[in-house]
Design a protein around this motif. Structure first.
Motif, PDB file in Angstrom:
ATOM      1  N   GLY A   1      35.236  56.279 -47.698  1.00  0.00           N
ATOM      2  CA  GLY A   1      35.471  55.846 -49.067  1.00  0.00           C
ATOM      3  C   GLY A   1      34.267  56.081 -49.959  1.00  0.00           C
ATOM      4  O   GLY A   1      33.209  56.508 -49.508  1.00  0.00           O
ATOM      5  N   MET A   2      34.455  55.795 -51.221  1.00  0.00           N
ATOM      6  CA  MET A   2      33.400  56.038 -52.206  1.00  0.00           C
ATOM      7  C   MET A   2      32.353  54.927 -52.124  1.00  0.00           C
ATOM      8  O   MET A   2      32.680  53.754 -52.150  1.00  0.00           O
ATOM      9  N   GLN A   3      31.128  55.279 -52.018  1.00  0.00           N
ATOM     10  CA  GLN A   3      30.026  54.324 -51.945  1.00  0.00           C
ATOM     11  C   GLN A   3      29.089  54.554 -53.124  1.00  0.00           C
ATOM     12  O   GLN A   3      28.900  55.675 -53.570  1.00  0.00           O
ATOM     13  N   ARG A   4      28.485  53.499 -53.618  1.00  0.00           N
ATOM     14  CA  ARG A   4      27.513  53.593 -54.698  1.00  0.00           C
ATOM     15  C   ARG A   4      26.141  53.827 -54.088  1.00  0.00           C
ATOM     16  O   ARG A   4      25.773  53.186 -53.109  1.00  0.00           O
ATOM     17  N   MET A   5      25.404  54.761 -54.680  1.00  0.00           N
ATOM     18  CA  MET A   5      24.059  55.036 -54.171  1.00  0.00           C
ATOM     19  C   MET A   5      23.151  53.840 -54.418  1.00  0.00           C
ATOM     20  O   MET A   5      23.228  53.185 -55.439  1.00  0.00           O
ATOM     21  N   LEU A   6      22.299  53.582 -53.468  1.00  0.00           N
ATOM     22  CA  LEU A   6      21.344  52.486 -53.573  1.00  0.00           C
ATOM     23  C   LEU A   6      20.259  52.861 -54.577  1.00  0.00           C
ATOM     24  O   LEU A   6      19.705  53.958 -54.533  1.00  0.00           O
ATOM     25  N   ASP A   7      19.993  51.969 -55.509  1.00  0.00           N
ATOM     26  CA  ASP A   7      18.911  52.170 -56.472  1.00  0.00           C
ATOM     27  C   ASP A   7      17.807  51.180 -56.126  1.00  0.00           C
ATOM     28  O   ASP A   7      17.951  49.977 -56.346  1.00  0.00           O
ATOM     29  N   PRO A   8      16.700  51.659 -55.546  1.00  0.00           N
ATOM     30  CA  PRO A   8      15.633  50.727 -55.130  1.00  0.00           C
ATOM     31  C   PRO A   8      15.027  49.954 -56.298  1.00  0.00           C
ATOM     32  O   PRO A   8      14.536  48.844 -56.111  1.00  0.00           O
ATOM     33  N   SER A   9      15.077  50.506 -57.511  1.00  0.00           N
ATOM     34  CA  SER A   9      14.492  49.788 -58.643  1.00  0.00           C
ATOM     35  C   SER A   9      15.281  48.515 -58.947  1.00  0.00           C
ATOM     36  O   SER A   9      14.709  47.529 -59.409  1.00  0.00           O
ATOM     37  N   GLU A  10      16.587  48.522 -58.682  1.00  0.00           N
ATOM     38  CA  GLU A  10      17.385  47.323 -58.924  1.00  0.00           C
ATOM     39  C   GLU A  10      16.980  46.200 -57.976  1.00  0.00           C
ATOM     40  O   GLU A  10      16.821  45.057 -58.390  1.00  0.00           O
ATOM     41  N   HIS A  11      16.787  46.531 -56.722  1.00  0.00           N
ATOM     42  CA  HIS A  11      16.381  45.507 -55.752  1.00  0.00           C
ATOM     43  C   HIS A  11      14.946  45.048 -55.998  1.00  0.00           C
ATOM     44  O   HIS A  11      14.644  43.862 -55.838  1.00  0.00           O
ATOM     45  N   ALA A  12      14.086  45.971 -56.410  1.00  0.00           N
ATOM     46  CA  ALA A  12      12.711  45.581 -56.723  1.00  0.00           C
ATOM     47  C   ALA A  12      12.685  44.645 -57.937  1.00  0.00           C
ATOM     48  O   ALA A  12      11.965  43.644 -57.945  1.00  0.00           O
ATOM     49  N   HIS A  13      13.480  44.983 -58.941  1.00  0.00           N
ATOM     50  CA  HIS A  13      13.547  44.126 -60.126  1.00  0.00           C
ATOM     51  C   HIS A  13      14.084  42.749 -59.761  1.00  0.00           C
ATOM     52  O   HIS A  13      13.589  41.727 -60.238  1.00  0.00           O
ATOM     53  N   ASP A  14      15.098  42.698 -58.892  1.00  0.00           N
ATOM     54  CA  ASP A  14      15.671  41.423 -58.473  1.00  0.00           C
ATOM     55  C   ASP A  14      14.632  40.575 -57.734  1.00  0.00           C
ATOM     56  O   ASP A  14      14.547  39.375 -57.950  1.00  0.00           O
ATOM     57  N   ARG A  15      13.835  41.210 -56.888  1.00  0.00           N
ATOM     58  CA  ARG A  15      12.785  40.477 -56.166  1.00  0.00           C
ATOM     59  C   ARG A  15      11.766  39.878 -57.137  1.00  0.00           C
ATOM     60  O   ARG A  15      11.386  38.715 -57.032  1.00  0.00           O
ATOM     61  N   VAL A  16      11.336  40.696 -58.097  1.00  0.00           N
ATOM     62  CA  VAL A  16      10.363  40.221 -59.087  1.00  0.00           C
ATOM     63  C   VAL A  16      10.973  39.097 -59.915  1.00  0.00           C
ATOM     64  O   VAL A  16      10.338  38.072 -60.173  1.00  0.00           O
ATOM     65  N   ARG A  17      12.212  39.270 -60.317  1.00  0.00           N
ATOM     66  CA  ARG A  17      12.908  38.273 -61.139  1.00  0.00           C
ATOM     67  C   ARG A  17      13.014  36.936 -60.405  1.00  0.00           C
ATOM     68  O   ARG A  17      12.727  35.881 -60.953  1.00  0.00           O
ATOM     69  N   ARG A  18      13.426  36.990 -59.144  1.00  0.00           N
ATOM     70  CA  ARG A  18      13.546  35.755 -58.358  1.00  0.00           C
ATOM     71  C   ARG A  18      12.182  35.129 -58.128  1.00  0.00           C
ATOM     72  O   ARG A  18      12.030  33.907 -58.180  1.00  0.00           O
ATOM     73  N   ARG A  19      11.173  35.931 -57.909  1.00  0.00           N
ATOM     74  CA  ARG A  19       9.817  35.403 -57.713  1.00  0.00           C
ATOM     75  C   ARG A  19       9.329  34.694 -58.982  1.00  0.00           C
ATOM     76  O   ARG A  19       8.762  33.607 -58.918  1.00  0.00           O
ATOM     77  N   LEU A  20       9.568  35.313 -60.142  1.00  0.00           N
ATOM     78  CA  LEU A  20       9.163  34.688 -61.401  1.00  0.00           C
ATOM     79  C   LEU A  20       9.941  33.395 -61.655  1.00  0.00           C
ATOM     80  O   LEU A  20       9.370  32.413 -62.153  1.00  0.00           O
ATOM     81  N   MET A  21      11.225  33.386 -61.304  1.00  0.00           N
ATOM     82  CA  MET A  21      12.010  32.162 -61.463  1.00  0.00           C
ATOM     83  C   MET A  21      11.472  31.057 -60.560  1.00  0.00           C
ATOM     84  O   MET A  21      11.405  29.893 -60.971  1.00  0.00           O
ATOM     85  N   ASN A  22      11.067  31.407 -59.348  1.00  0.00           N
ATOM     86  CA  ASN A  22      10.508  30.412 -58.424  1.00  0.00           C
ATOM     87  C   ASN A  22       9.161  29.896 -58.914  1.00  0.00           C
ATOM     88  O   ASN A  22       8.879  28.695 -58.822  1.00  0.00           O
ATOM     89  N   ILE A  23       8.331  30.788 -59.428  1.00  0.00           N
ATOM     90  CA  ILE A  23       7.030  30.374 -59.962  1.00  0.00           C
ATOM     91  C   ILE A  23       7.228  29.450 -61.160  1.00  0.00           C
ATOM     92  O   ILE A  23       6.569  28.406 -61.275  1.00  0.00           O
ATOM     93  N   ALA A  24       8.153  29.819 -62.053  1.00  0.00           N
ATOM     94  CA  ALA A  24       8.439  28.964 -63.217  1.00  0.00           C
ATOM     95  C   ALA A  24       8.948  27.599 -62.764  1.00  0.00           C
ATOM     96  O   ALA A  24       8.555  26.570 -63.320  1.00  0.00           O
ATOM     97  N   PHE A  25       9.789  27.586 -61.736  1.00  0.00           N
ATOM     98  CA  PHE A  25      10.301  26.316 -61.211  1.00  0.00           C
ATOM     99  C   PHE A  25       9.152  25.447 -60.699  1.00  0.00           C
ATOM    100  O   PHE A  25       9.075  24.259 -61.014  1.00  0.00           O
ATOM    101  N   LEU A  26       8.256  26.034 -59.932  1.00  0.00           N
ATOM    102  CA  LEU A  26       7.126  25.265 -59.388  1.00  0.00           C
ATOM    103  C   LEU A  26       6.218  24.744 -60.498  1.00  0.00           C
ATOM    104  O   LEU A  26       5.765  23.591 -60.458  1.00  0.00           O
ATOM    105  N   LEU A  27       5.945  25.581 -61.503  1.00  0.00           N
ATOM    106  CA  LEU A  27       5.105  25.142 -62.613  1.00  0.00           C
ATOM    107  C   LEU A  27       5.768  24.008 -63.396  1.00  0.00           C
ATOM    108  O   LEU A  27       5.095  23.038 -63.779  1.00  0.00           O
ATOM    109  N   LEU A  28       7.077  24.111 -63.621  1.00  0.00           N
ATOM    110  CA  LEU A  28       7.789  23.034 -64.314  1.00  0.00           C
ATOM    111  C   LEU A  28       7.808  21.758 -63.481  1.00  0.00           C
ATOM    112  O   LEU A  28       7.681  20.650 -64.022  1.00  0.00           O
TER     113      LEU A  28
END
Length: 187
Positions: free
Chosen positions: A17-44
């Motif tokens: 079947g048809m598969q979508r190509m993996l875009d590593p920048s999307e996963h890298a952005h998600d990691r950074v985004r979640r890390r920033l959300m966790n840091i903001a949570f800890l600071l708050l």
């Protein structure tokens, strides 16, 4: 019971079947985004703990915290707008934001002014304001996370939120009215 006429694997060893190509920048952005959300949570969390330990919390402080948290919800849109900048080129970002209806841009600017007014009148609620922004961002990000991982879907979802967020100017009004009441009362 009727037997199923389809074989269990219609194309054994086939393309799968048809598969979508993996875009590593999307996963890298998600990691950074979640890390920033966790840091903001800890600071708050740290800021909240410091406030609780250093202040004598009264009923009015809780009221101010609640109305400021509600006022902070539209700030989550600001977080998403900044995130949108990292998913698009600068000229595309400016063009897309320029395509928002004039009335919506006016509403968002009025909301920012009302939030700023509430911050000036109730500076003790600044941490609660940031909790409101963080909470909105957290809930909306994780609600549709599988789609938000993909850049194009995330861009569309953020733009849709910017267009359809219900009455953004209404969210900070309780905090502003509370601040006016507080200043007239002499608190």
């Amino acid at each position: 019971m009727k037997p199923n006429p389809r074989p269990p694997d219609p194309a054994p060893g086939g393309m799968g079947g048809m598969q979508r190509m993996l875009d590593p920048s999307e996963h890298a952005h998600d990691r950074v985004r979640r890390r920033l959300m966790n840091i903001a949570f800890l600071l708050l969390l740290i800021a909240t703990a410091v406030i609780v330990w250093t202040r004598d919390i009264r009923g009015t402080d809780i009221l101010i915290g609640v109305v400021m948290m509600v006022a902070g919800v539209p700030l989550g849109l600001g977080v998403k707008t900044v995130e949108l900048r990292f998913k698009m080129a600068a000229d595309e970002w400016a063009r897309v934001l320029g395509e928002l209806p004039r009335r919506r841009r006016t509403e968002l600017l009025a909301t920012a002014g009302l939030i700023l007014g509430a911050m000036v009148m109730l500076p003790v609620g600044l941490v609660a304001l940031l909790w409101g922004a963080w909470g909105y961002d957290f809930v909306t990000y994780y609600h549709d996370r599988p789609q938000r991982l993909r850049h194009i879907y995330n861009v569309v979802m953020i733009l849709d939120e910017l267009r359809r967020f219900p009455w953004p100017w209404l969210w900070p009004l309780p905090a502003l009215l509370c601040g006016l009441w507080w200043s007239v009362r002499g608190g």
